[in-house]
Design an enzyme around this catalytic site. Structure first.
Site, mmCIF file in Angstrom:
data_model
loop_
_atom_site.group_PDB
_atom_site.id
_atom_site.type_symbol
_atom_site.label_atom_id
_atom_site.label_comp_id
_atom_site.label_asym_id
_atom_site.label_seq_id
_atom_site.Cartn_x
_atom_site.Cartn_y
_atom_site.Cartn_z
ATOM 1 N N ASP A 49 0.830 -1.214 0.000
ATOM 2 C CA ASP A 49 0.000 0.000 0.000
ATOM 3 C C ASP A 49 0.861 1.260 0.000
ATOM 4 O O ASP A 49 0.717 2.131 0.859
ATOM 5 C CB ASP A 49 -0.922 0.018 1.222
ATOM 6 C CG ASP A 49 -1.626 -1.312 1.448
ATOM 7 O OD1 ASP A 49 -2.111 -1.892 0.469
ATOM 8 O OD2 ASP A 49 -1.686 -1.763 2.607
ATOM 9 N N GLU A 215 -11.340 0.787 -2.179
ATOM 10 C CA GLU A 215 -10.685 1.152 -0.920
ATOM 11 C C GLU A 215 -9.458 1.993 -1.250
ATOM 12 O O GLU A 215 -9.280 2.440 -2.375
ATOM 13 C CB GLU A 215 -10.286 -0.118 -0.157
ATOM 14 C CG GLU A 215 -9.379 -1.040 -0.959
ATOM 15 C CD GLU A 215 -9.111 -2.367 -0.287
ATOM 16 O OE1 GLU A 215 -9.472 -2.533 0.889
ATOM 17 O OE2 GLU A 215 -8.521 -3.257 -0.932
#
Length: 556
Positions: A49, A215
């Site tokens: 991420d 997301e």
């Protein structure tokens, strides 16, 4: 041998002194081809991420660290291809700081790295507590103590934006496992100093119909549009989506801007848009490859009609596909090749930046004896409910650096002779793990190759093979190999089959294989890690022995 020596414009402010590139160059993975091109991944390392920003001609990146400490490792680059680790934003403990055991898969999810008004900010979501923030004037630290900006169970993937009128906003997602709802994105307003939410979050986008599991938003403003770059479709099989609106609260248009296509890069998404002083646009993202975690790719990016296209444009489509090799970013200069630190001669007086402990750090775990050229790991009692190393906080681990490599360590073990059961060793850690365990037993010093399956579900170790050694100094080795085979992944798609073979030496020259090959597995939201430890039985609390690790080396 000794140690080798927010709007987008909010990330682009000038005036910060450049951080010097380190000269460590990996033996096992270098993205820079030395001819003006690079190959993906730029980092064959589990920086999950990722998010990044540019300040002047310096690029900074951080990533999810979950339960590992120091947390939020900070990487620096001059050209987006060559990176080095310069510090960590949370050096000692994550809240609650009283936690002593590993919080596998919890704590630091999907951070956002921004620079505003002379200060660096990192926001992240703790799925059990809410949105946190730290800030600093120097990305190498020191950083402030974490501030809980917005309490709330299930708040994740937080990203701030400083608007043109001075107001501050934060976009975020929700973790279905905690919030009971996912595939939505929301926005709240923050105080002027970005330390506190001053409004409720308003859901501004619902992705259930077309963007399942959307997301990881990253919030930007460009040409009057508010943009959220957000991955959809899930970690292993998804794509990169971009949302845009003229109003911060929407409604938002949507467009897929990067997909796998006919490439081998599964799930190319979730990352950072950055640009260069020369006007180029680039996108850093991850690819989930199973046991090796989520590795980092760099894609060219261009704008058409105020929509981005990431990667190689696909004819007749509004999206691109990942590139495998490409010309390096034009940053106006050429910089030396460097890679994140791996090998360690333990010549320093603090923890080298590639290492992370498995939990909040206890200052009594280690003595960094740089003048003596080793790190001394004191044996630490295992918890009362101990079943396996999965329960141990004092695992000293680093990320795997390449698909094929060898890790070797030299250790001298000095157990307390008043009792048995102290041990040290070399471990490949994940949901399943394996190790070379060097233990003080009634039969003397025993080196065994052990394996634990389903460690996350209470599994215990079994012994595959063992030998008794007379010398307390031993060289421990594990060789990682990408077999080229694929297996079905738990989240869809396929994972690489990664095999590990263990061996040992008593003289550092001749190595003897021990045990049987082990198939590495990822951890909880992280890739497999490699490293060492030193433990003693739970009931022994008044001092103990130690292990002196002379060096830890990553080679071909």
């Amino acid at each position: 041998m000794k140690k080798l020596t927010a709007t987008l414009s909010a990330c682009l402010l000038m005036g910060l002194p450049a951080v010097a590139q380190q000269n460590y160059v990996s033996q096992v993975w270098v993205s820079d081809q030395g001819d003006g091109t690079y190959k993906n991944p730029v980092l064959y390392v589990d920086y999950s991420d990722p998010d990044a920003c540019r300040v002047g001609d310096d690029f900074y990146m951080t990533s999810s660290s979950f339960n590992s400490l120091p947390a939020l490792q900070i990487l620096h680059s001059k050209d987006l291809v060559n990176w080095t680790i310069i510090g960590a934003a949370v050096p000692y403990a994550l809240p609650p700081v009283t936690d002593e055991g590993p919080e596998h898969g919890n704590r630091v999810w999907a951070p956002c790295f921004r620079h505003h008004n002379g200060e660096f900010y990192i926001f992240w979501g703790d799925p059990d507590q809410g949105a946190y923030m730290v800030k600093a004037t120097d990305p190498a630290g020191p950083w402030s103590e974490p501030v809980l900006v917005k309490p709330g169970k299930g708040i994740i993937d937080t990203t701030p934006l400083w608007d043109d009128d001075g107001r501050v906003y934060m976009a975020h997602a929700y973790a279905g496992s905690r919030a009971g709802l996912k595939s939505i994105l929301a926005i709240c307003e923050l105080s002027a100093d970005a330390t506190k939410a001053i409004t409720h979050s308003r859901i501004v986008y619902d992705g259930h119909a077309t963007q399942p599991t959307i997301e990881g938003p990253k919030f930007y403003k460009r040409n009057g549009y508010y943009y959220m770059f957000a991955p959809g479709g899930g970690v292993a099989t998804g794509w990169q989506t971009v949302l845009r609106s003229k109003n911060i609260y929407g409604p938002y248009e949507e467009r897929i801007v990067m997909m796998k296509g006919d490439t081998p890069v599964n799930g190319p998404h979730q990352g950072a848009w950055v640009d260069t002083l020369t006007g180029e646009d680039w996108f850093l993202h991850f690819q989930d490859v199973g046991a090796y975690g989520r590795i980092i790719h760099l894609q060219p990016m261009k704008w058409e009609n105020d929509w981005p296209i990431i990667g190689e444009p696909v004819k007749g489509k509004p999206w691109g596909k990942p590139i495998l090799t490409y010309k390096k970013p034009n940053v106006g200069k050429t910089y030396p090749i460097c890679t994140p630190q791996e090998s360690d001669e333990f010549d320093g007086y603090t923890l080298s930046p590639q290492w992370q402990w498995h939990a909040n750090i206890n200052e009594k775990w280690a003595y960094y004896a740089g003048d003596k050229g080793y790190v001394r790991l004191y044996s630490y009692p295992v918890p009362e409910n101990y079943k396996s190393l999965w329960d141990i906080p004092n695992l000293l681990l680093q990320k795997t650096p390449a698909p094929n490599f060898t890790a070797t360590m030299k250790v001298t073990f000095d157990p307390d002779q008043r009792y048995y059961g102290e041990r040290t060793g070399l471990v490949v850690m994940g949901l399943n793990y394996a190790l070379l365990s060097f233990e003080n037993t009634e039969a003397g010093l025993v080196l065994s190759q052990n394996e634990c399956t389903k460690a996350d579900r209470g599994g215990t170790e079994s012994v595959n093979d063992q030998v008794t050694l007379k010398n307390n100094t031993v060289y421990l080795r594990v060789q990682f190999s990408d077999t080229g085979e694929k297996i079905k992944a738990s989240e869809g798609g396929t994972d690489m089959v990664v095999m590990c073979e263990f061996s040992y030496s008593t003289d550092g020259k001749k190595y003897n294989k021990l045990g049987k090959p082990f198939q590495a597995r990822e951890g909880k939201w992280i890739g497999a890690k490699i490293g060492t430890f030193c433990t003693r039985p739970h009931m022994v609390t008044n001092d103990g022995g130690w292990a002196d690790v002379d060096w830890f080396r990553i080679t071909q």
